[in-house]
Enzyme design. Structure first.
Site, PDB file in Angstrom:
ATOM      1  N   GLU A 159       0.853  -1.205   0.000  1.00  0.00           N
ATOM      2  CA  GLU A 159       0.000   0.000   0.000  1.00  0.00           C
ATOM      3  C   GLU A 159       0.875   1.236   0.000  1.00  0.00           C
ATOM      4  O   GLU A 159       1.907   1.291   0.670  1.00  0.00           O
ATOM      5  CB  GLU A 159      -0.918  -0.019   1.231  1.00  0.00           C
ATOM      6  N   ASP A 171     -12.087   8.298 -21.144  1.00  0.00           N
ATOM      7  CA  ASP A 171     -11.865   6.882 -20.842  1.00  0.00           C
ATOM      8  C   ASP A 171     -11.435   6.224 -22.154  1.00  0.00           C
ATOM      9  O   ASP A 171     -12.261   5.932 -23.015  1.00  0.00           O
ATOM     10  CB  ASP A 171     -13.172   6.280 -20.315  1.00  0.00           C
ATOM     11  N   THR A 180      -7.966   0.905 -19.502  1.00  0.00           N
ATOM     12  CA  THR A 180      -7.595  -0.444 -19.106  1.00  0.00           C
ATOM     13  C   THR A 180      -6.231  -0.712 -19.742  1.00  0.00           C
ATOM     14  O   THR A 180      -5.780   0.031 -20.619  1.00  0.00           O
ATOM     15  CB  THR A 180      -8.603  -1.504 -19.604  1.00  0.00           C
ATOM     16  N   LYS A 200      -7.056  -5.020 -23.715  1.00  0.00           N
ATOM     17  CA  LYS A 200      -7.632  -4.556 -24.986  1.00  0.00           C
ATOM     18  C   LYS A 200      -6.523  -4.232 -25.993  1.00  0.00           C
ATOM     19  O   LYS A 200      -5.595  -5.014 -26.149  1.00  0.00           O
ATOM     20  CB  LYS A 200      -8.553  -3.355 -24.728  1.00  0.00           C
TER      21      LYS A 200
HETATM   22  N1  DSN Z   1     -16.606  -5.024 -20.787  1.00  0.00           N
HETATM   23  C1  DSN Z   1     -15.661  -4.274 -21.567  1.00  0.00           C
HETATM   24  C2  DSN Z   1     -15.966  -4.362 -23.019  1.00  0.00           C
HETATM   25  O1  DSN Z   1     -16.234  -5.457 -23.456  1.00  0.00           O
HETATM   26  O2  DSN Z   1     -15.905  -3.378 -23.737  1.00  0.00           O
HETATM   27  C3  DSN Z   1     -15.585  -2.909 -21.122  1.00  0.00           C
HETATM   28  O3  DSN Z   1     -15.322  -2.912 -19.762  1.00  0.00           O
END
Ligand code: DSN
Length: 434
Positions: A55, A202, A228, A231
């Site tokens: 932490e 985002d 994220t 992706k």
């Molecule tokens: N669930 C993701 C998506 O498939 O785009 C986004 O968090």
């Protein structure tokens, strides 16, 4: 027990992992939010760093013994800053939703109004859906895409401005989960400035393409950017926060909930920990460092360019076969196919394609008349199969197979034929040799 490998220690879990590996090898993965990570990224995830509590931030921890994990987190932070050309990042959010929670906690008070893209028009749950904390805790107003005309399927910037002026949101969010076009950050910034709102992007879906300059860059114009790390960025499942390139200059110190004034970076750090999370996942952070190192390489730009070329090839192939695409095409890694003129629901298409080894997800299309559990569309992305070496011809071949399935939705023989063709195409693109 401590030294026993998984296959003998827990055969049930090992079997589930093996089954998933076989599925990944055997299927064409078109879920737009998924990708395949490298062996190195996976190794870091599966390391002893999972044992460590840390932490705090590197050099300022609440636990002893953090020297090694500090190195890993510093590598992740420095590489992310280089990748996106920014001065501050926080690599600790466990997920995109956690990163977004920290944005809300920093910029808004419960009950404050914000403006974001409607979920059924391509937005994300955390952009104010009534079933998500963002819609439960805060007052969400939504903008949508245009229904008709040459700009159909594209964000209606007139509506964004009209709603901004009417509702005076404290924050405007940009970003989407199912939007095939790039964003007009200048127009959003002008609207935010007109009403004195924070601007948050985002970029979860498109971070890997933004990192290599293949889409417009939100960093110069947005106050805060979340993402994220999987992706298109092709790292481990996780989240990250970045500060806009000019934010600290532009905003200076802002009022914190404590009543004191602080820099935005300090507020965001505090919102991640202790605001939203406890101990960061150091194995995931080390894995993020590995992925960011990979993304810094020139090959990652070649990959990103191919992702976009493949998505465009897929879009063109669908259009040639009379399919309706939301916005008529794509600028990024994904397309949204409106199946209403083909007489098949998104739910049915997802099942039908899945039976033939093509994985997609059903998705609402703008102005959909079906429920989110049924939907009228499917969302398809190019990131994963591009990692696996697919080019434009491979994607065209897959569209042809999808069209055969949609044209004969209840024909087992067609499903079996397509399944065989999928297996044949994948033979040239093996996944993992370990
Ligand atoms: N669930 C993701 C998506 O498939 O785009 C986004 O968090």
């Amino acid at each position: 027990m401590m030294n026993e490998p998984l296959d003998s220690a827990d055969a049930q879990v090992q079997a589930a992992i093996q089954r998933e590996l076989e599925r990944e090898r055997a299927d064409v993965e078109l879920i737009a939010s998924e990708n395949y990570v490298s062996r190195a990224v996976m190794e870091a995830m599966g390391s002893c760093l999972t044992n460590k509590y840390a932490e705090g931030l590197p050099g300022k921890r609440y636990y002893g013994g953090c020297e090694a994990v500090d190195v890993a987190e510093d590598l992740a932070r420095e590489r992310a800053k280089e990748l996106f050309g920014c001065e501050w990042v926080n690599v600790q959010p466990h997920s995109g939703a956690s990163a977004n929670a920290a944005v809300y906690l920093t910029l808004l008070e419960p009950g404050d109004t914000f403006l974001g893209l409607d979920l059924s028009h391509g937005g994300h749950l955390t952009h104010g859906s009534p079933v998500n904390f963002s819609g439960i805790t805060y007052h969400a107003i939504h903008y949508r895409v245009r229904k008709d005309g040459p700009q159909a399927g594209r964000i209606d910037m007139d509506e964004v401005r009209a709603k901004a002026l009417e509702h005076r949101p404290k924050m405007i969010s940009i970003g989407a989960s199912a939007y095939p076009r790039d964003f007009d950050y200048e127009a959003f910034r002008a609207i935010a400035d007109e009403i004195g709102a924070f601007l948050w992007m985002d970029m979860a879906h498109t971070a890997g393409l933004i990192a290599k300059g293949l889409l417009r860059d939100p960093l110069p114009l947005c106050d805060v950017v979340s993402t994220t790390t999987h992706k298109t960025l092709r790292g481990p499942r996780g989240g990250m926060l970045l500060l806009g390139r000019d934010t600290e200059n532009r905003l200076g110190k802002v009022a914190a909930k404590s009543g004191r004034t602080k820099m935005m970076s300090e507020l965001l750090d505090a919102a991640v920990f202790p605001g939203c999370q406890g101990g960061p996942l150091m194995h995931v952070i080390a894995s993020k460092a590995v992925a960011f190192g990979e993304a810094l390489k020139p090959e990652f730009e070649t990959y990103g360019r191919q992702v976009i070329a493949n998505a465009k090839a897929m879009a063109e192939a669908f259009c040639e076969r009379g399919y309706d695409l939301v916005s008529g095409g794509t600028d990024n890694h994904l397309i949204l196919v409106d199946l209403r003129n083909k007489g098949v629901s998104g739910k049915k298409a997802e099942r039908l394609l899945g039976a033939a080894g093509i994985t997609v997800n059903k998705n609402m299309v703008p102005y959909d008349d079906r429920s989110p559990m049924v939907t009228s569309g499917i969302r398809l992305g190019a990131a994963a199969m591009t990692t696996r070496g697919f080019n434009e011809d491979d994607f065209r071949a897959i569209v042809d197979l999808i069209d055969r399935l949609i044209a004969k939705p209840d024909d087992d023989a067609t499903t079996q034929e397509v399944k065989g063709a999928v297996a044949e195409i994948l033979r040239a693109h093996p996944l993992y040799d370990f």
